[in-house]
Design a protein around this motif. Structure first.
Motif, PDB file in Angstrom:
ATOM      1  N   LEU A  59       1.111  -1.113   0.255  1.00  0.00           N
ATOM      2  CA  LEU A  59       0.136  -0.205  -0.232  1.00  0.00           C
ATOM      3  C   LEU A  59       1.219   1.347   0.228  1.00  0.00           C
ATOM      4  N   THR A  60       0.632   2.044  -0.825  1.00  0.00           N
ATOM      5  CA  THR A  60       1.243   3.702  -0.828  1.00  0.00           C
ATOM      6  C   THR A  60       0.376   4.165  -0.099  1.00  0.00           C
ATOM      7  N   LYS A  61       1.168   5.833   0.277  1.00  0.00           N
ATOM      8  CA  LYS A  61       1.039   6.775   0.707  1.00  0.00           C
ATOM      9  C   LYS A  61      -0.257   7.684  -1.179  1.00  0.00           C
TER      10      LYS A  61
ATOM     11  N   ARG B 271      -4.922  -1.641  -7.348  1.00  0.00           N
ATOM     12  CA  ARG B 271      -5.922  -1.256  -7.917  1.00  0.00           C
ATOM     13  C   ARG B 271      -5.301  -0.130  -6.978  1.00  0.00           C
ATOM     14  N   ASP B 272      -6.655   1.141  -6.717  1.00  0.00           N
ATOM     15  CA  ASP B 272      -5.963   2.584  -6.334  1.00  0.00           C
ATOM     16  C   ASP B 272      -6.726   2.274  -5.049  1.00  0.00           C
ATOM     17  N   ASP B 273      -5.649   3.250  -3.857  1.00  0.00           N
ATOM     18  CA  ASP B 273      -6.787   2.772  -2.098  1.00  0.00           C
ATOM     19  C   ASP B 273      -6.834   4.392  -1.777  1.00  0.00           C
ATOM     20  N   SER B 274      -7.455   4.702  -1.831  1.00  0.00           N
ATOM     21  CA  SER B 274      -7.800   5.818  -1.060  1.00  0.00           C
ATOM     22  C   SER B 274      -6.564   6.839  -1.227  1.00  0.00           C
ATOM     23  N   GLY B 275      -6.159   6.709  -3.319  1.00  0.00           N
ATOM     24  CA  GLY B 275      -5.699   7.716  -3.427  1.00  0.00           C
ATOM     25  C   GLY B 275      -4.397   7.768  -3.500  1.00  0.00           C
ATOM     26  N   GLY B 276      -3.358   6.488  -3.094  1.00  0.00           N
ATOM     27  CA  GLY B 276      -2.571   5.791  -3.331  1.00  0.00           C
ATOM     28  C   GLY B 276      -2.637   4.356  -4.622  1.00  0.00           C
ATOM     29  N   LEU B 277      -1.655   3.418  -4.182  1.00  0.00           N
ATOM     30  CA  LEU B 277      -1.821   2.360  -4.709  1.00  0.00           C
ATOM     31  C   LEU B 277      -1.741   1.260  -3.823  1.00  0.00           C
ATOM     32  N   LEU B 278      -2.397  -0.017  -4.541  1.00  0.00           N
ATOM     33  CA  LEU B 278      -2.594  -1.278  -3.522  1.00  0.00           C
ATOM     34  C   LEU B 278      -1.798  -2.493  -4.731  1.00  0.00           C
ATOM     35  N   ILE B 279      -0.910  -2.156  -4.469  1.00  0.00           N
ATOM     36  CA  ILE B 279      -0.081  -4.166  -5.288  1.00  0.00           C
ATOM     37  C   ILE B 279       0.215  -4.648  -4.944  1.00  0.00           C
ATOM     38  N   GLY B 280      -0.956  -6.211  -5.580  1.00  0.00           N
ATOM     39  CA  GLY B 280      -0.901  -7.088  -5.446  1.00  0.00           C
ATOM     40  C   GLY B 280      -0.464  -8.201  -6.030  1.00  0.00           C
ATOM     41  N   CYS B 281       0.261  -9.230  -5.568  1.00  0.00           N
ATOM     42  CA  CYS B 281       0.890 -10.705  -6.497  1.00  0.00           C
ATOM     43  C   CYS B 281       0.464 -11.880  -6.354  1.00  0.00           C
ATOM     44  N   PHE B 282       0.157 -12.197  -7.108  1.00  0.00           N
ATOM     45  CA  PHE B 282       0.923 -14.064  -7.485  1.00  0.00           C
ATOM     46  C   PHE B 282       2.045 -14.637  -7.674  1.00  0.00           C
ATOM     47  N   GLU B 283       2.955 -14.555  -6.676  1.00  0.00           N
ATOM     48  CA  GLU B 283       4.289 -14.984  -6.847  1.00  0.00           C
ATOM     49  C   GLU B 283       4.182 -16.109  -7.388  1.00  0.00           C
ATOM     50  N   PRO B 284       4.898 -16.668  -8.439  1.00  0.00           N
ATOM     51  CA  PRO B 284       5.723 -17.998  -8.504  1.00  0.00           C
ATOM     52  C   PRO B 284       6.074 -19.134  -7.819  1.00  0.00           C
TER      53      PRO B 284
ATOM     54  N   ALA C  49       6.897   6.940  -5.333  1.00  0.00           N
ATOM     55  CA  ALA C  49       5.916   6.763  -4.152  1.00  0.00           C
ATOM     56  C   ALA C  49       6.261   6.217  -2.841  1.00  0.00           C
ATOM     57  N   GLU C  50       5.411   7.025  -1.407  1.00  0.00           N
ATOM     58  CA  GLU C  50       6.430   6.479  -0.366  1.00  0.00           C
ATOM     59  C   GLU C  50       5.006   5.259   0.056  1.00  0.00           C
ATOM     60  N   VAL C  51       6.282   4.783   0.751  1.00  0.00           N
ATOM     61  CA  VAL C  51       4.959   3.584   0.371  1.00  0.00           C
ATOM     62  C   VAL C  51       4.642   3.441   1.692  1.00  0.00           C
ATOM     63  N   ARG C  52       2.984   3.062   2.454  1.00  0.00           N
ATOM     64  CA  ARG C  52       2.888   2.388   3.488  1.00  0.00           C
ATOM     65  C   ARG C  52       2.567   1.681   4.111  1.00  0.00           C
ATOM     66  N   MET C  53       2.490   0.037   3.256  1.00  0.00           N
ATOM     67  CA  MET C  53       2.922  -0.996   3.895  1.00  0.00           C
ATOM     68  C   MET C  53       3.016  -1.815   3.102  1.00  0.00           C
ATOM     69  N   LEU C  54       3.565  -3.031   3.546  1.00  0.00           N
ATOM     70  CA  LEU C  54       3.401  -4.148   2.759  1.00  0.00           C
ATOM     71  C   LEU C  54       2.953  -5.077   3.863  1.00  0.00           C
ATOM     72  N   LEU C  55       1.408  -5.344   3.199  1.00  0.00           N
ATOM     73  CA  LEU C  55       0.587  -6.085   4.125  1.00  0.00           C
ATOM     74  C   LEU C  55       0.429  -7.499   3.798  1.00  0.00           C
ATOM     75  N   ASN C  56       1.728  -8.802   4.310  1.00  0.00           N
ATOM     76  CA  ASN C  56       1.112 -10.153   4.481  1.00  0.00           C
ATOM     77  C   ASN C  56       0.017 -10.324   4.981  1.00  0.00           C
ATOM     78  N   GLY C  57      -0.605 -11.181   4.625  1.00  0.00           N
ATOM     79  CA  GLY C  57      -1.945 -11.582   5.132  1.00  0.00           C
ATOM     80  C   GLY C  57      -1.685 -13.041   5.090  1.00  0.00           C
ATOM     81  N   PRO C  58      -2.494 -14.115   5.521  1.00  0.00           N
ATOM     82  CA  PRO C  58      -2.800 -15.182   4.978  1.00  0.00           C
ATOM     83  C   PRO C  58      -4.182 -15.588   4.314  1.00  0.00           C
ATOM     84  N   GLU C  59      -3.702 -16.668   3.262  1.00  0.00           N
ATOM     85  CA  GLU C  59      -4.679 -17.237   2.889  1.00  0.00           C
ATOM     86  C   GLU C  59      -4.756 -17.994   2.590  1.00  0.00           C
ATOM     87  N   SER C  60      -6.650 -19.307   2.213  1.00  0.00           N
ATOM     88  CA  SER C  60      -5.499 -20.891   2.434  1.00  0.00           C
ATOM     89  C   SER C  60      -5.892 -21.162   1.105  1.00  0.00           C
ATOM     90  N   PHE C  61      -5.564 -22.182   0.705  1.00  0.00           N
ATOM     91  CA  PHE C  61      -5.647 -22.391  -0.548  1.00  0.00           C
ATOM     92  C   PHE C  61      -6.106 -23.960  -0.307  1.00  0.00           C
TER      93      PHE C  61
END
Ligand SMILES: Cc1cc2nc3c(=O)[nH]c(=O)nc-3n(C[C@H](O)[C@H](O)[C@H](O)COP(=O)(O)OP(=O)(O)OC[C@H]3O[C@@H](n4cnc5c(N)ncnc54)[C@H](O)[C@@H]3O)c2cc1C
Length: 806
Positions: free
Chosen positions: A239-241, A263-276, A319-331
């Motif tokens: 997430l960026t500022k 996608r945009d997020d509160s005027g900043g960016l949300l950049i998500g990934c499905f890394e290999p 861009a200034e980074v707000r946070m790198l979010l690491n959340g678990p998800e199930s597969f």
């Protein structure tokens, strides 16, 4: 019934249905249960609502999935999310700005064009747009390497916490209760059926339980004696500022070649990934009592994705980074979620393992789950998410921890035909596994088994959309079976023994064909639901007056045993046993098999009539031989004990027969128009629509008969036809739209190159009633290119089946 409010400590003594888990799946299921009239349903959440995975979801809602019915679930979500505020007064944060998929390499362009074709098939709006138009929609995007884009205007996103608030408000308004800070610590069962739950504040009795506990579901399910393969991975977004140039909301941007969504997020960016190369994590390490928990940032892991993102959006450099979010998800091991009743415990329903589409699918999935519980069936066929599809071998920690990261890593991969999993292999041994090794097979995994796809080239092929690398080899194997003789390993079939004094009566009730045929007869039949839809198609051998063996699909065995079990009454003197691993099945097919039988000292097999079976010894090995064929050539399927299979293989190979793999078998099956459950058949298609009326005994009072009789009045001819493509270079894969005079008239279900007819051939669900079909011209849309084709109403190869009846 007690009316419940949030924070209320007093639990009811009984609830018709208890939903466990207050994420999107639990909230949606509770809402829909209440809507279905289960107004005393309750939800128990051990922390606070949304405090598991849901709160930190990127919450994009993209409609298109791989099948029509899964797509319909998300379409339902979209309509629900956009109207729920009107109903409940609580906003869901629904923003409909569409989504944009870009391609930077030719195969990705084919992939997104195939997706576009699929979208048209399922009625989802999608269109190819130029790179310039894509840039207009996402001005901050660097398009120097972009070669094409597809625009889907109906997609959007939501605020997951607001959405759950709206769903729970709607559920409460209908009387349902929600109890936070209430963990389920035990599940009470009696005689294989749930009867209640245990909480720290006491027991609650119930008629049904729905497990919606996300990544904790595997351990929770064990409390009910149910094993399910669900495992978490770390899942990242940055997430960026606020960033200059982001004004208002933008479409979601998918750059799957670089594993990114943006996608945009509160005027900043949300950049998500499905890394290999994703990271799995033990659920134990995630913890249970820390609500709204996140995992530690891992910048080293995210760095390659960050580099990709800076290439796509140069504005990120400053861009200034707000946070790198690491959340678990199930597969889950196949990338699809679990929805429906468990095989092991009655009344125990699952809505979990959401594979990163939980928010998008949640609305529709909760609706479907509520209907399964209340009405006994989903709104449409959902066999691909049936929890009963997994064999036990996938439930080990080792298999799950190995497979889950690959599932995440493949989420954005190009879906090439013939792609195989790399991880969690060799979970189950085919009886001939050692023998195959000598023939250099290329193996695929089916139901956990390693099955030869083709032979004499065991290295990983380079995958592509046009003629595959294995094209010539599979052609050789087909010719072998067509001109001489070939050996096919069919041991992965599920084998179910049904025996007892009432076996015949019971099977006549659950199967549509006449199961009273004498010992020695083979019967092709299907088990139907009350609506006449096909629950399973199967081949039955009557082994004795009171004993049958049913051969079912590789992944159908658990589901079919559950179906049979659920239709047994206390009066039925019938035993049902899974014999899948006890027996091997080897097919010997081709015009030379008559001579091969003589060479093996089993010449009397040549007198065995079509669709009959007999016990025989071949070189001292006890074998049950049945004259039938899944490939349309003369021959037998031999069933022997698994430990005898290597010796039987040796005898057949010593008679000069070579092996053929699954790809050859599939090509030959499609030429013969033999239907396969999961591709051409499912619970939403009745036997008459499938052209399988010959497998119905109208004199018998089987489940689904009334519905089928009604369908008889309205169904004219088969809805499944074959089509032959004119251009041999066309490579249909299944799930392609079919057009006639510019109108969408059907979809391919299975497809392959037909080596015996020298053309690509596809089976098609057609909706063209009133027209003369045989010989009519249609066009198959492969990645938006139309391939001229001809309808053939009968099998394209040997329509009268002369070759099998030698
Ligand atoms: C970084 C990230 C981005 C994502 N982006 C998207 C996206 O763009 N679109 C999308 O559709 N999906 C996305 N997802 C996935 C989506 O968020 C999940 O699929 C979804 O939230 C899962 O919801 P759930 O209800 O199954 O599980 P959860 O939200 O985890 O809910 C399970 C609940 O069960 C409770 N629980 C567990 N055990 C017990 C017990 N014994 N008793 C009582 N309660 C219990 C937990 O406390 C928890 O609250 C994303 C996920 C992540 C991590």
């Amino acid at each position: 019934m007690m009316s419940a409010t949030q924070g209320q400590a007093l639990l009811p003594g009984h609830a018709s249905v208890i939903v466990i888990g207050g994420g999107i799946m639990g909230c949606s299921t509770l809402y829909h249960l209440a809507k279905e009239g289960v107004t005393d349903a309750i939800l128990l959440e051990r922390n606070q609502l949304t405090s598991g995975t849901t709160w930190h979801s990127a919450a994009q809602v993209r409609a298109l999935r791989s099948t029509r019915n899964l797509t319909d679930l998300i379409r339902y979500s979209i309509s629900l999310y956009s109207t729920l505020e009107h109903e409940t007064g609580q906003a869901t944060g629904w923003i409909n700005k569409g989504s944009l998929s870009i391609a930077t390499q030719p195969d990705r362009l084919i992939h997104i064009r195939r997706q576009e074709a699929l979208a048209h098939l399922f009625g989802v709006e999608a269109q190819s747009i130029s790179v310039g138009e894509a840039k207009e929609r996402w001005p901050l995007m660097n398009t120097e390497d972009v070669i094409g884009a597809v625009w889907s205007p109906g997609d959007g996103r939501v605020s997951p916490s607001d959405l759950c608030a709206a769903l729970t408000k709607g559920a409460r308004q209908r009387g349902a209760g929600i109890f936070e800070e209430t963990a389920v610590i035990g599940i009470l069962t009696e005689g294989n059926k749930v009867v209640g739950v245990e909480t720290p504040s006491g027991q609650i009795r119930c008629d049904a339980i729905v497990l919606c506990t996300g990544l904790w579901s595997r351990r929770n399910a064990q409390m009910a004696g149910v094993d399910i393969p669900v495992w978490p991975c770390e899942h990242y977004y940055l997430l960026t500022k606020p960033v200059e140039g982001i004004v208002g909301n933008l479409p979601s941007l998918s750059d799957h070649d670089h594993h990114l969504y943006i996608r945009d997020d509160s005027g900043g960016l949300l950049i998500g990934c499905f890394e290999p190369h994703a990271k799995s994590i033990s659920p134990e390490l995630i913890g249970e009592h820390a609500p709204f928990n996140l995992l530690p940032e891992d910048w080293t892991h995210f760095e390659p994705m960050m580099i990709n993102a800076m290439h796509r959006l140069p504005c990120l450099e400053t861009a200034e980074v707000r946070m790198l979010l690491n959340g678990p998800e199930s597969f889950t091991p196949d990338g699809s979620f679990l929805l429906g009743e468990s095989a092991e415990t009655r009344g125990f329903f699952l809505g979990c393992g959401m594979n990163s589409v939980g928010v998008a699918t949640g609305g529709g999935a909760g609706m479907a789950l509520a209907q399964i519980i209340v009405r006994g069936r989903p709104p449409a066929d959902l066999h691909e998410v049936d929890p009963k599809r997994f064999p036990a071998c996938f439930n080990s920690v080792a298999a799950l921890a190995a497979r889950a990261p690959e599932v995440l890593g493949k989420h954005y991969a190009i879906t090439y035909p013939g792609d195989q999993w790399d991880s969690a292999r060799n979970l189950r041994r085919l009886p001939l596994q050692d023998q195959w090794r000598n023939e250099k097979p290329y193996l695929g995994q089916f139901g956990g088994w390693e099955r030869p796809l083709y032979f004499h080239c065991d290295r990983k092929p380079t995958l592509r959309f046009n003629r595959p690398e294995w094209f010539e080899q599979v052609g050789r194997e087909v010719r072998q079976a067509h001109e001489q003789a070939a050996l096919f390993d069919q041991s992965t079939f599920g084998k179910i023994r049904v025996e007892g004094p009432d076996a015949e009566v019971f099977l006549n009730r659950v199967c549509a064909n006449d199961m009273s045929k004498p010992v020695g007869r083979v019967v092709y039949t299907a088990m139907l639901n009350e609506h006449g839809g096909v629950e399973s198609d199967l081949t039955s051998f009557r082994l004795g007056d009171e004993c049958y063996r049913l051969y079912v699909g590789t992944t159908a065995v658990k589901r079919d045993i559950a179906w049979l079990g659920r239709h047994l009454t206390a009066r039925d003197r019938v035993r049902i046993r899974d014999e899948t691993e006890t027996y091997a099945v080897i097919g010997l097919m081709g015009p030379d098999t008559a001579d091969v039988a003589v060479r093996m000292g089993a010449g009397e097999l040549n007198n065995l009539p079509y669709f009959h079976h007999t016990g025989i010894e071949i070189a001292g090995i006890r074998v049950r031989a049945a004259r039938l064929s899944y490939v349309g050539e003369a021959g037998w399927e031999f069933t022997c004990r698994a430990e005898d299979a290597p010796a039987l293989y040796g005898v057949i190979r010593a008679s000069g027969v070579r092996s053929a793999g699954l790809f050859a078998q599939t090509s030959m099956r499609i030429e013969k128009r033999y239907l396969s459950f999961g591709h051409d058949l499912d619970t939403g298609i009745n036997l008459l629509q499938a052209g399988l009326g010959f497998a119905v005994d109208w004199n018998s009072d089987f489940i689904g008969r009334t519905a089928l009789l009604r369908a008889k009045e309205t169904t004219s001819g088969s809805h499944i036809v074959s089509v032959l493509l004119e251009d041999d270079r066309g490579c249909p894969l299944g799930n392609e739209p079919v057009y006639h005079d510019g109108a969408l008239v059907g979809q391919t279900t299975s497809a392959a190159f037909g080596y015996r007819v020298g053309k690509p051939v596809a089976l098609v669900h057609l909706n063209m009633s009133g027209k003369r079909l045989d010989g009519a011209r249609v066009q198959v849309d492969i990645a938006r290119q139309l391939f001229e084709s001809t309808i053939v109403c009968r099998p394209v190869f040997d329509p009268d089946g002369q070759r099998m009846r030698v």
